[in-house]
Write a protein that holds these residues in place. Structure first.
Motif, PDB file in Angstrom:
ATOM      1  N   ASP A 231       0.865  -1.183   0.000  1.00 14.64           N
ATOM      2  CA  ASP A 231       0.000   0.000   0.000  1.00 14.64           C
ATOM      3  C   ASP A 231       0.901   1.233   0.000  1.00 14.64           C
ATOM      4  N   ASN A 232       0.896   1.978  -1.104  1.00 12.38           N
ATOM      5  CA  ASN A 232       1.809   3.116  -1.243  1.00 12.38           C
ATOM      6  C   ASN A 232       1.488   4.266  -0.308  1.00 12.38           C
ATOM      7  N   LEU A 233       0.236   4.383   0.142  1.00 13.15           N
ATOM      8  CA  LEU A 233      -0.108   5.453   1.076  1.00 13.15           C
ATOM      9  C   LEU A 233       0.333   5.117   2.494  1.00 13.15           C
ATOM     10  N   ARG A 234       0.501   3.823   2.769  1.00 10.92           N
ATOM     11  CA  ARG A 234       0.911   3.414   4.109  1.00 10.92           C
ATOM     12  C   ARG A 234       2.428   3.183   4.132  1.00 10.92           C
ATOM     13  N   LYS A 235       2.900   1.997   3.721  1.00  9.89           N
ATOM     14  CA  LYS A 235       4.341   1.756   3.794  1.00  9.89           C
ATOM     15  C   LYS A 235       5.119   2.726   2.909  1.00  9.89           C
ATOM     16  N   GLY A 236       4.541   3.118   1.796  1.00  9.39           N
ATOM     17  CA  GLY A 236       5.238   4.029   0.895  1.00  9.39           C
ATOM     18  C   GLY A 236       5.296   5.462   1.372  1.00  9.39           C
ATOM     19  N   ALA A 237       4.560   5.791   2.435  1.00  8.01           N
ATOM     20  CA  ALA A 237       4.541   7.192   2.876  1.00  8.01           C
ATOM     21  C   ALA A 237       4.217   7.296   4.364  1.00  8.01           C
ATOM     22  N   ALA A 238       2.929   7.206   4.712  1.00  2.19           N
ATOM     23  CA  ALA A 238       2.487   7.533   6.067  1.00  2.19           C
ATOM     24  C   ALA A 238       3.050   6.598   7.130  1.00  2.19           C
ATOM     25  N   LEU A 239       2.942   5.296   6.918  1.00  2.00           N
ATOM     26  CA  LEU A 239       3.431   4.344   7.910  1.00  2.00           C
ATOM     27  C   LEU A 239       4.927   4.501   8.118  1.00  2.00           C
ATOM     28  N   ASN A 240       5.677   4.618   7.043  1.00  2.00           N
ATOM     29  CA  ASN A 240       7.131   4.750   7.170  1.00  2.00           C
ATOM     30  C   ASN A 240       7.494   6.000   7.965  1.00  2.00           C
ATOM     31  N   ALA A 241       6.762   7.104   7.739  1.00  2.32           N
ATOM     32  CA  ALA A 241       7.019   8.344   8.474  1.00  2.32           C
ATOM     33  C   ALA A 241       6.755   8.160   9.967  1.00  2.32           C
ATOM     34  N   VAL A 242       5.656   7.489  10.296  1.00  5.63           N
ATOM     35  CA  VAL A 242       5.340   7.253  11.706  1.00  5.63           C
ATOM     36  C   VAL A 242       6.363   6.301  12.332  1.00  5.63           C
ATOM     37  N   GLN A 243       6.810   5.307  11.580  1.00  7.77           N
ATOM     38  CA  GLN A 243       7.841   4.396  12.092  1.00  7.77           C
ATOM     39  C   GLN A 243       9.140   5.149  12.395  1.00  7.77           C
ATOM     40  N   ILE A 244       9.461   6.139  11.576  1.00 11.02           N
ATOM     41  CA  ILE A 244      10.652   6.958  11.839  1.00 11.02           C
ATOM     42  C   ILE A 244      10.472   7.738  13.139  1.00 11.02           C
ATOM     43  N   ALA A 245       9.279   8.309  13.324  1.00 10.19           N
ATOM     44  CA  ALA A 245       9.004   9.025  14.570  1.00 10.19           C
ATOM     45  C   ALA A 245       9.132   8.087  15.767  1.00 10.19           C
ATOM     46  N   GLU A 246       8.659   6.853  15.615  1.00  7.94           N
ATOM     47  CA  GLU A 246       8.785   5.861  16.687  1.00  7.94           C
ATOM     48  C   GLU A 246      10.248   5.537  16.975  1.00  7.94           C
ATOM     49  N   LEU A 247      11.066   5.494  15.925  1.00  9.55           N
ATOM     50  CA  LEU A 247      12.508   5.272  16.110  1.00  9.55           C
ATOM     51  C   LEU A 247      13.115   6.352  16.994  1.00  9.55           C
ATOM     52  N   LEU A 248      12.774   7.601  16.701  1.00  4.35           N
ATOM     53  CA  LEU A 248      13.310   8.723  17.478  1.00  4.35           C
ATOM     54  C   LEU A 248      12.948   8.586  18.955  1.00  4.35           C
ATOM     55  N   VAL A 249      11.712   8.192  19.202  1.00  5.24           N
ATOM     56  CA  VAL A 249      11.242   8.063  20.585  1.00  5.24           C
ATOM     57  C   VAL A 249      11.859   6.842  21.253  1.00  5.24           C
ATOM     58  N   ASN A 250      11.795   5.699  20.598  1.00  2.24           N
ATOM     59  CA  ASN A 250      12.250   4.445  21.216  1.00  2.24           C
ATOM     60  C   ASN A 250      13.757   4.409  21.459  1.00  2.24           C
ATOM     61  N   ARG A 251      14.504   5.125  20.622  1.00  2.00           N
ATOM     62  CA  ARG A 251      15.959   5.150  20.807  1.00  2.00           C
ATOM     63  C   ARG A 251      16.424   6.322  21.664  1.00  2.00           C
ATOM     64  N   GLY A 252      15.479   7.072  22.195  1.00  2.98           N
ATOM     65  CA  GLY A 252      15.810   8.188  23.089  1.00  2.98           C
ATOM     66  C   GLY A 252      16.564   9.311  22.393  1.00  2.98           C
ATOM     67  N   LEU A 253      16.283   9.514  21.115  1.00  5.46           N
ATOM     68  CA  LEU A 253      17.012  10.522  20.348  1.00  5.46           C
ATOM     69  C   LEU A 253      16.408  11.929  20.442  1.00  5.46           C
ATOM     70  N   LEU A 254      15.201  12.025  20.962  1.00  2.75           N
ATOM     71  CA  LEU A 254      14.605  13.343  21.193  1.00  2.75           C
ATOM     72  C   LEU A 254      14.998  13.830  22.586  1.00  2.75           C
ATOM     73  N   LYS A 255      15.345  15.075  22.684  1.00  2.00           N
ATOM     74  CA  LYS A 255      15.743  15.623  23.972  1.00  2.00           C
ATOM     75  C   LYS A 255      14.574  15.638  24.959  1.00  2.00           C
ATOM     76  N   GLY A 256      13.359  15.752  24.420  1.00  2.00           N
ATOM     77  CA  GLY A 256      12.201  15.719  25.296  1.00  2.00           C
ATOM     78  C   GLY A 256      11.972  16.992  26.054  1.00  2.00           C
ATOM     79  N   LYS A 257      12.608  18.081  25.638  1.00  2.00           N
ATOM     80  CA  LYS A 257      12.458  19.340  26.382  1.00  2.00           C
ATOM     81  C   LYS A 257      11.038  19.882  26.317  1.00  2.00           C
ATOM     82  N   LYS A 258      10.298  19.461  25.240  1.00  2.00           N
ATOM     83  CA  LYS A 258       8.928  19.948  25.132  1.00  2.00           C
ATOM     84  C   LYS A 258       7.922  18.862  25.485  1.00  2.00           C
ATOM     85  N   ALA A 259       8.416  17.708  25.883  1.00  2.00           N
ATOM     86  CA  ALA A 259       7.507  16.614  26.205  1.00  2.00           C
ATOM     87  C   ALA A 259       6.697  16.959  27.444  1.00  2.00           C
ATOM     88  N   ALA A 260       5.433  16.621  27.411  1.00  2.00           N
ATOM     89  CA  ALA A 260       4.567  16.951  28.537  1.00  2.00           C
ATOM     90  C   ALA A 260       4.865  16.010  29.709  1.00  2.00           C
TER      91      ALA A 260
END
Length: 343
Positions: A314-343
């Motif tokens: 599905d090009n709208l999911r793995k080809g675009a939206a899902l892959n983008a969300v998976q990247i965001a999950e990578l940032l969070v799961n690997r602790g790469l965001l400083k979290g200064k704005k995290a609630a």
């Protein structure tokens, strides 16, 4: 701990799909803001059981956001992504604007997750072309096993890759054919209803189209710069789901049975490969699914170490939206965001 997300291009096909996937996967978001152009300002979009009213991109304060998922096209991204990144918000960009920048990582999480750490150079991460994303998911485990020398790819790309206008044109033209009305051509270069068009994006000097060049350049950047890649990209009258016929030449021996076993264990892959009627996946079955499907795995008798495979997603999911969300999950799961704005 939750994060604050901004979705640019929230009213488009990919933007709406991003919102769906964020909710489906339970992304840890304390705040999700939908952003769009002035023309779409105030449009309502769904986010789980909530309804978000889109805000105006030009006046939004990104210094209060952790991640911006950008799906508004290359020109908008070129203008806004550096500004958003400078405000301290990490941009995950779905356009081609920064894919070929050596200081911007081009990420498919199942393939090159470790490269995401490079995002801090510009605070921007690029999402690959929809055809490339599913291709490299299928190729990576095979490359690790037998080392790929060369691939020949023919893509069969759905009209949703051209946005809502592409989907509307296929629908209107198909209806016109059935009621014997005139078929109007606006979005594509030729009629797409009951036809195929061997032309996606602009032509380049060597006769390739930009879409074909993207597949070649991105596969090398994500997977291995030594791999030789040639591609023919074709638009087909399918609403959702890209398909690819892939011929692969390896440095080392690999059998079809070995390839099946490897791909069955590979992240993001789902093998459907029975030598019988219907024992394969088509774009229709892939629509709405997260997996990259691999079928028709067989040895190429014209090469010493060759395979043919059929890849669908599905090009709208793995080809675009899902892959983008998976990247965001990578940032969070690997602790790469400083979290200064995290609630």
């Amino acid at each position: 701990m939750g994060y604050r997300l901004a979705i640019v291009g929230a009213t488009g096909n990919v933007g709406r799909e991003i919102l769906n996937i964020l909710d489906e996967r339970g992304f840890p978001a304390d705040e999700v803001v939908a952003l769009a152009s002035r023309r779409s300002q105030g449009t309502e979009v769904a986010y789980g059981d909530k309804t978000l009213k889109t805000q105006f991109l030009d006046t939004f304060d990104f210094s209060q956001s952790d991640i911006c998922l950008m799906s508004a096209g290359g020109e908008v991204s070129k203008k806004w992504s550096p500004k958003i990144a400078a405000a301290g918000c990490v941009v995950i960009d779905n356009s081609s604007a920064f894919r070929y920048d050596p200081d911007v990582p081009l990420i498919v999480p199942e393939v090159n997750a470790d490269a995401v750490a490079m995002f801090s150079r510009k605070n921007i991460i690029a999402n690959p072309n929809c055809s490339t994303a599913q291709l490299v998911v299928a190729l990576k485990p095979l490359h690790d096993h037998a080392k790929i020398k060369r691939i020949v790819v023919s893509t069969y790309q759905s009209v949703s890759g051209a946005g809502k206008e592409g989907m509307d044109e296929l629908f209107k033209q198909s209806r016109a054919v059935f009621v014997a009305d005139a078929v109007e051509v606006n979005k594509f270069t030729k009629r797409i209803a009951f036809n195929v068009i061997p032309h996606i994006d602009v032509f380049m000097e060597d006769g390739s189209t930009k879409e074909e060049w993207k597949v070649m350049a991105e596969t090398k950047k994500i997977l291995d710069p030594k791999i030789k890649v040639t591609c023919t990209a074709v638009r087909v009258p399918v609403f959702i789901g890209h398909s690819e016929a892939v011929n692969i030449e390896f440095e080392n021996p690999i059998t079809a049975d070995e390839a099946r076993a490897i791909l069955r264990e590979a992240p993001g892959c789902l093998v459907v490969d029975k030598h019988e009627d219907g024992g394969y996946t088509t774009p229709y079955e892939s629509a709405g699914e997260d997996a990259t499907y691999i079928s028709r795995i067989r040895e190429d008798q014209t090469l010493e170490n060759g395979l043919n495979i059929w890849v669908v997603a599905d090009n709208l999911r793995k080809g675009a939206a899902l892959n983008a969300v998976q990247i965001a999950e990578l940032l969070v799961n690997r602790g790469l965001l400083k979290g200064k704005k995290a609630a």
